[in-house]
Design an enzyme around this catalytic site. Structure first.
Site, PDB file in Angstrom:
ATOM      1  N   SER A 179      38.313  14.016  26.592  1.00  0.00           N
ATOM      2  CA  SER A 179      38.411  15.333  25.977  1.00  0.00           C
ATOM      3  C   SER A 179      39.650  15.545  25.126  1.00  0.00           C
ATOM      4  O   SER A 179      39.627  16.347  24.204  1.00  0.00           O
ATOM      5  CB  SER A 179      38.326  16.421  27.048  1.00  0.00           C
ATOM      6  N   HIS A 207      31.614  16.116  26.300  1.00  0.00           N
ATOM      7  CA  HIS A 207      31.852  16.089  24.851  1.00  0.00           C
ATOM      8  C   HIS A 207      30.901  15.167  24.090  1.00  0.00           C
ATOM      9  O   HIS A 207      30.991  15.077  22.867  1.00  0.00           O
ATOM     10  CB  HIS A 207      33.300  15.684  24.565  1.00  0.00           C
ATOM     11  N   LYS A 239      29.781  23.555  25.615  1.00  0.00           N
ATOM     12  CA  LYS A 239      30.355  22.881  24.446  1.00  0.00           C
ATOM     13  C   LYS A 239      29.280  22.764  23.366  1.00  0.00           C
ATOM     14  O   LYS A 239      28.961  23.776  22.750  1.00  0.00           O
ATOM     15  CB  LYS A 239      30.977  21.571  24.883  1.00  0.00           C
TER      16      LYS A 239
HETATM   17  C1  LIG Z   1      35.099  21.251  29.681  1.00  0.00           C
HETATM   18  C2  LIG Z   1      34.994  20.085  30.567  1.00  0.00           C
HETATM   19  C3  LIG Z   1      34.626  20.220  31.915  1.00  0.00           C
HETATM   20  C4  LIG Z   1      34.510  21.558  32.574  1.00  0.00           C
HETATM   21  O1  LIG Z   1      33.379  22.239  32.168  1.00  0.00           O
HETATM   22  P1  LIG Z   1      33.359  23.835  32.298  1.00  0.00           P
HETATM   23  O2  LIG Z   1      31.921  24.175  32.179  1.00  0.00           O
HETATM   24  O3  LIG Z   1      34.182  24.342  31.158  1.00  0.00           O
HETATM   25  O4  LIG Z   1      33.934  24.174  33.646  1.00  0.00           O
HETATM   26  C5  LIG Z   1      34.421  19.081  32.649  1.00  0.00           C
HETATM   27  N1  LIG Z   1      34.608  17.860  32.114  1.00  0.00           N
HETATM   28  C6  LIG Z   1      35.011  17.690  30.826  1.00  0.00           C
HETATM   29  C7  LIG Z   1      35.206  16.320  30.308  1.00  0.00           C
HETATM   30  C8  LIG Z   1      35.222  18.809  30.030  1.00  0.00           C
HETATM   31  O5  LIG Z   1      35.640  18.646  28.784  1.00  0.00           O
END
Ligand SMILES: *Cc1c(COP(=O)(O)O)cnc(C)c1O
Length: 388
Positions: A179, A207, A239
């Site tokens: 990320s 991602h 995302k």
């Molecule tokens: C954003 C993210 C999460 C957490 O997800 P949320 O739904 O925002 O709690 C978990 N793993 C990765 C790699 C992320 O980028």
């Protein structure tokens, strides 16, 4: 001062002193390539809304429609009476789209990761994680009761040595796309290593899902892997899909085990049914309109070409995450502030989110950006970097 207040005050003071104090922005508009903050418009290069679906009219309409039919709150946890038809329909659609027997919705990615690791692992097991994994995977592994080991980023021989030295049930967990760096895990090689070592592989594709793979099903699709080689696939919906929540997809046995045992699934209110309906609309757009992924990939190429010509310190990433390495937190913050004065929103990522000495600007591109907006970004970066 009593101890809790004193401790809080000391840690705030330390953050201010070290350039690590964080502040929230308050948006006055929907998510998009242009957002409004304190009455001013900014070009936004820091959201994870990779396909530009967070404010898509069809997604909004689906949310409205389902709210009229199902109300706003789900009213209960999934196992009591909070599970409704839109949840079920979305789970079936996610299972079909990822080519897996079943999928299970969670209210957040953080809950999904800690829930899965907490359910699968127990004392006597071993869990191996890339040191750049997302905090939720690291926290889930740390608190699982299993022996927790980090391995150097994408270092297969270090992982192999650790796997060979361990006996008992073994799980390897990695981000599909990292990320804060934007690079990918070598999933095909990891899957080969895991099957040779009798370990399970779990991929967090927050991602990659919606962005990578021929159909947009993510890193696991792009690597040509399936449920046998990657038994646990997790991805978030906040995302690329532009909504909120997360899912885990895998075998019938895995999903049934999570429903029965995952505390983060059982003891929490189900996400609003209308949100599931909105996500279903996003998933349909993702499947029907591949131009978003193609446009995003073209913008990534354009940005990298331009950044290369300007000698900007881009990291080796081909994803929508295009970080520029800075080093010290104060410097990253100063660059981010200078860019903000020029109407560009780019976040400075500092420790503890990234290792000390690797503070950076995290540029993210989305399918909603235009080529002209990416060119503007490059121009402003060039100016700010020269002034730095
Ligand atoms: C954003 C993210 C999460 C957490 O997800 P949320 O739904 O925002 O709690 C978990 N793993 C990765 C790699 C992320 O980028």
């Amino acid at each position: 001062m009593e101890p809790f207040s004193r401790r809080l005050q000391e840690s705030l003071d330390r953050r201010h002193r070290d350039g690590l104090y964080r502040q929230r922005l308050t948006l006055e508009s929907s998510q998009g390539p242009v957002v409004r903050l304190a009455g001013r418009q900014y070009l936004n290069f820091c959201s994870n809304d990779y396909l530009g679906l967070a404010a898509h009219p069809k997604v909004i309409a689906a949310l409205r429609r389902a709210a009229a039919d199902y109300g706003v709150g789900s009213g209960a946890s999934h196992l009591v009476c909070g599970h409704s038809a839109p949840h079920r329909e979305l789970e079936e659609a996610l299972a079909a789209f990822t080519g897996r027997p079943r999928a299970l919705l969670f209210s957040s990615g953080y809950a999904a990761n800690t829930g899965v690791l907490g359910t699968l692992l127990q004392r006597g097991d071993h869990v191996f994680e890339d040191r750049l994994n997302h905090a939720s995977l690291l926290d889930g592994g740390l608190h699982s009761g299993a022996r927790f080991q980090r391995f150097p980023h994408n270092d297969l021989s270090a992982l192999q040595a650790r796997l060979e030295a361990a006996s008992g049930p073994k799980l390897v967990a990695v981000d599909g796309v990292f990320s804060m760096d934007g690079d990918s895990a070598p999933l095909a090689e990891l899957a080969g290593l895991c099957s040779a070592q009798g370990a399970w592989l779990m991929v967090d594709d927050a991602h990659g899902f919606g962005v990578l793979g021929a159909r947009g099903a993510g890193s696991v699709e792009a690597a040509g892997l399936d449920t046998d080689t990657v038994p646990v696939l997790m991805a978030t919906l906040g995302k690329a899909l532009g909504t909120a929540g997360a899912f885990v997809a895998g075998s019938e046995l895995l999903i049934e085990g999570l429903i029965q045992q995952a505390r983060n699934y059982i003891y929490t209110t189900a996400q609003p049914p209308a949100l599931a309906a909105a996500t279903l609309a996003s998933l349909e757009l993702l499947q029907e309109e591949s131009w978003r992924r193609e446009h995003l990939a073209a913008l990534v190429k354009r940005f990298r070409r331009g950044a290369g010509q300007l000698d900007l310190p881009v990291l080796p990433s081909t994803s929508a995450i295009q970080p520029l390495m800075v080093g010290e937190p104060e410097h990253a913050l100063a660059l981010s502030e200078r860019l903000r004065e020029q109407g560009m929103l780019i976040s400075a990522i500092r420790p503890p989110t990234v290792p000390a000495g690797t503070s950076r600007l995290r540029v993210t591109l989305t399918a909603a950006h235009s080529e002209g907006q990416v060119d503007r970004l490059l121009e402003q970066l060039a100016v700010c970097w020269r002034g730095a």
